[in-house]
Each structure stands twice: as C-alpha cells, then as structure tokens.
Design a protein around this motif. Structure first.
Motif, mmCIF file in Angstrom:
data_model
loop_
_atom_site.group_PDB
_atom_site.id
_atom_site.type_symbol
_atom_site.label_atom_id
_atom_site.label_comp_id
_atom_site.label_asym_id
_atom_site.label_seq_id
_atom_site.Cartn_x
_atom_site.Cartn_y
_atom_site.Cartn_z
ATOM 1 N N PHE A 14 -4.115 11.921 1.480
ATOM 2 C CA PHE A 14 -2.909 12.552 0.949
ATOM 3 C C PHE A 14 -2.060 11.533 0.190
ATOM 4 O O PHE A 14 -1.577 11.809 -0.912
ATOM 5 C CB PHE A 14 -2.096 13.172 2.087
ATOM 6 N N ILE A 15 -1.881 10.341 0.771
ATOM 7 C CA ILE A 15 -1.081 9.299 0.124
ATOM 8 C C ILE A 15 -1.730 8.851 -1.184
ATOM 9 O O ILE A 15 -1.057 8.672 -2.208
ATOM 10 C CB ILE A 15 -0.905 8.102 1.079
ATOM 11 N N ILE A 16 -3.055 8.686 -1.153
ATOM 12 C CA ILE A 16 -3.783 8.273 -2.365
ATOM 13 C C ILE A 16 -3.662 9.336 -3.454
ATOM 14 O O ILE A 16 -3.397 9.026 -4.624
ATOM 15 C CB ILE A 16 -5.261 7.994 -2.028
ATOM 16 N N SER A 17 -3.848 10.593 -3.077
ATOM 17 C CA SER A 17 -3.756 11.689 -4.054
ATOM 18 C C SER A 17 -2.342 11.816 -4.603
ATOM 19 O O SER A 17 -2.150 11.996 -5.815
ATOM 20 C CB SER A 17 -4.184 13.006 -3.398
ATOM 21 N N LEU A 18 -1.344 11.713 -3.710
ATOM 22 C CA LEU A 18 0.045 11.822 -4.144
ATOM 23 C C LEU A 18 0.409 10.669 -5.076
ATOM 24 O O LEU A 18 1.096 10.875 -6.093
ATOM 25 C CB LEU A 18 0.969 11.828 -2.921
ATOM 26 N N THR A 19 -0.064 9.476 -4.757
ATOM 27 C CA THR A 19 0.199 8.313 -5.612
ATOM 28 C C THR A 19 -0.390 8.506 -7.000
ATOM 29 O O THR A 19 0.248 8.198 -8.021
ATOM 30 C CB THR A 19 -0.375 7.039 -4.979
ATOM 31 N N PHE A 20 -1.604 9.022 -7.044
ATOM 32 C CA PHE A 20 -2.258 9.266 -8.333
ATOM 33 C C PHE A 20 -1.499 10.303 -9.149
ATOM 34 O O PHE A 20 -1.282 10.129 -10.356
ATOM 35 C CB PHE A 20 -3.698 9.725 -8.104
ATOM 36 N N LEU A 21 -1.065 11.392 -8.498
ATOM 37 C CA LEU A 21 -0.338 12.449 -9.211
ATOM 38 C C LEU A 21 1.030 11.948 -9.679
ATOM 39 O O LEU A 21 1.476 12.295 -10.783
ATOM 40 C CB LEU A 21 -0.182 13.666 -8.307
ATOM 41 N N LEU A 22 1.696 11.152 -8.840
ATOM 42 C CA LEU A 22 2.982 10.588 -9.252
ATOM 43 C C LEU A 22 2.808 9.636 -10.427
ATOM 44 O O LEU A 22 3.633 9.615 -11.358
ATOM 45 C CB LEU A 22 3.638 9.858 -8.075
ATOM 46 N N ILE B 1 -11.393 11.587 -4.606
ATOM 47 C CA ILE B 1 -11.574 12.120 -3.254
ATOM 48 C C ILE B 1 -13.034 12.002 -2.829
ATOM 49 O O ILE B 1 -13.338 11.623 -1.691
ATOM 50 C CB ILE B 1 -11.096 13.582 -3.198
ATOM 51 N N ILE B 2 -13.957 12.329 -3.742
ATOM 52 C CA ILE B 2 -15.383 12.212 -3.431
ATOM 53 C C ILE B 2 -15.752 10.759 -3.147
ATOM 54 O O ILE B 2 -16.546 10.470 -2.239
ATOM 55 C CB ILE B 2 -16.238 12.776 -4.582
ATOM 56 N N PHE B 3 -15.175 9.836 -3.910
ATOM 57 C CA PHE B 3 -15.454 8.411 -3.705
ATOM 58 C C PHE B 3 -15.093 7.984 -2.285
ATOM 59 O O PHE B 3 -15.886 7.304 -1.603
ATOM 60 C CB PHE B 3 -14.670 7.576 -4.720
ATOM 61 N N PHE B 4 -13.903 8.369 -1.822
ATOM 62 C CA PHE B 4 -13.504 7.989 -0.469
ATOM 63 C C PHE B 4 -14.312 8.742 0.581
ATOM 64 O O PHE B 4 -14.610 8.196 1.653
ATOM 65 C CB PHE B 4 -12.008 8.236 -0.270
#
Length: 318
Positions: free
Chosen positions: A134-142, A180-183
């Motif tokens: 969630f943090i990684i995805s949110l960081t990317f979107l921000l 997401i797939i990478f992680f």
C-alpha cells in the motif's frame, strides 16, 4: 524403489513435483483445500447472488435497516472470514507439502494442529506485506500526481478528457501493476517461510527475496500461470463478463463446478509455491539440512499412498 526422471529447477519440475505430492495423498489435500471454499464462492457465486433478487430466497441486503453501519460491519465480517480461511488453507497446505516433500507422513489433524503456531505469524506477515504494498503504491501514485502538478505549474495545459491523458493514465496503471507483480514475485515464498522457518513480519519477505534469486523467472511464470487460469475461470462463470439468466439451474450448476475447480487451482498454487521454496533452497545449497540422513542432498523422498514405496526425485540445477 522407483526412480523417476530427473527434474531440473524450472517451471516444469516445480509443477510436476507438486502434482506428485498432491496425488500421493489426494484426499488429505482435498480436505485442506476446503478452507479455500469461502474465497472461491466469493469470487464466482457471491457476485451472482448479490445481483439477484433473492439470496437463498431472502435478499439479505434488503433486510438491513436504514442504518448502513450494520451493512458495513456485516461486509467487513464477511471479508474477514474469507481472509482468515484463506490463510488457514495456505498454512495447512504449505505445512503438508513441506513435510510431504521430505517423505514424512502428515495426517489431517497434524496439519490442523500446525495452525496453532503458524496462523498468527502468518496474519502478521500478511498485514506487513499489504501495508508495504500500500505504501509503495501510494508513493508511486503521489509521485505521478506531483509530476502532473509540476507540468501544470510550468504552463502545460492538460485536458483530462483527451486521448493523450487517457493513454498516460493507462501507462501509469500498467506500471503500477508491474510494480505489484515484481514484489509479488519476490515475496511469493514469504508465507511458506512463515510455516517452514517460524519467522514472521519483514523477515520472511527479505528471506523470500533472497531465496527467489535465480528462480525469479519461474516465480513470474507461476504468477502468470495460476493468475491467468483463475482469472479466466472467474470471468467466464461469474458476472464479470456477462450476466446470464439467474434462474438457469444449469448455469448455477456450472458455477458450483467452477467454484470447485477454482478451489483446486488455489490448492495446486499453494503446493507449487511450497515446492518452489524447497527448490530455491536446493539452488542455494540449503536443502541438505532438511533431508533425512542417508540421502544425498540432490534427492527428495516422496512417500506415495498409491504404490506404498518411496519415490526418489533427482533434482539438478537448470
């Protein structure tokens, strides 16, 4: 003693070995896979029932009072039950596959008993993984949002309805999916590590990233293999693509069959990732510690209920 052909550390070897372990005690694994039933129902049957006018002849959603709080609590409880049952399935199947891989006899009650020391560490590990994603995805979107804002501040006129912005959005979504797939590829062994090595939290994620080195292509292929098959099954037999006549008993029967097949796919997927964990340990020279004395570390002993003799599977690096 039967000697099976050599299996290299690749996709075919992982799938073949997991199939052999499951077939050796099919009834045992089938019973454990029932923990996947709530998840399978939620993906295939539940969407149909929620869209229909009746849910077991009673529309449970219309029975809720105007206070939406109860509906939210009910749905959250429903999701929690699915989540916990799925983790129980992964834990027990991983436990049985792990010990079956080494030729140890594991009965149904022993697998259930393993939940007492694995389920809570597994829940903690899953929560940590979800939070990190969630943090990684949110960081990317921000970060993407900041780029758009900077472009606007520099005087670039952005038409949010234009085809260019839609293409940009598609690229952003595709990139996020790849991340997401990478992680997922790197963390695919984390829950198995919780069961096999009694670790939890961030430690299994780091350990998984280490073990999967050299086998990332196999991990990626497994993600695509099981993801595509389960996705196709869900799309065909749920309401995702189309909504057939809900009164059709024949189609509802096919939905029940699809639910069972999806449950088997989840079973095979869990067992395969456990075998991949053992293969990764073999690749890193750690498998010798897990094998009974008297066997070379290149061999895995699988006890078969079919022919009552051990099967030796030679494992060599591709």
């Amino acid at each position: 003693m039967d000697i099976t052909p050599v299996h290299t550390l690749n996709l075919s070897g992982v799938l073949t070995t997991s199939k052999t372990i499951i077939k050796a005690n099919y009834s045992h694994f089938l019973a454990l896979s029932l923990f996947f039933l709530p998840l399978s129902i939620s993906l295939i049957i539940t969407p149909t029932l929620r869209l229909s006018d009746h849910f077991f002849t009673v529309d449970i959603f219309r029975n809720f009072p105007p206070n939406q709080q109860k509906a939210v609590i009910s749905n959250l409880l429903y999701i929690l039950i699915i989540y916990l049952s799925t983790l129980c399935a992964i834990s027990t199947i991983s436990f049985s596959t792990y010990h079956g891989f080494a030729g140890e006899q594991v009965n149904f009650f022993t697998s259930l008993k393993s939940l007492t020391f694995s389920i809570f560490p597994m829940i903690k590990t899953a929560i940590v993984a979800h939070l990190l994603l969630f943090i990684i995805s949110l960081t990317f979107l921000l970060f993407t949002g900041v780029i758009v804002m900077l472009a606007q501040n520099l005087g670039l006129l952005i038409d949010y309805n234009s085809i260019y912005f839609m293409c940009f959005s598609a690229v952003v979504v595709a990139t996020l999916i790849v991340i997401i797939i990478f992680f997922h590829v790197n963390w695919c062994l984390a829950l198995t590590i919780v069961v096999a090595e009694s670790k939890w939290g961030v430690s299994p994620l780091i350990r998984s990233s280490y073990l999967v080195k050299g086998m990332r292509s196999v991990s990626l292929l497994l993600v695509l293999y099981f993801g595509i098959f389960s996705g196709i099954l869900v799309c065909i037999y749920s309401d995702t693509v189309y909504r057939p006549a809900l009164s059709s008993r024949g189609f509802m029967l096919f939905r029940m069959l699809a639910t069972f097949l999806l449950m088997l796919i989840f079973l095979r997927s869990t067992a395969t990732y456990t075998v991949l964990y053992m293969y990764c340990k073999a690749l890193h020279g750690e498998l010798a510690l897990e094998i009974d004395e008297g066997f070379d570390h290149h061999y895995i002993n699988l006890q078969s209920d079919v022919d009552k003799v051990p099967q030796i599977i030679p494992v060599v690096s591709a």
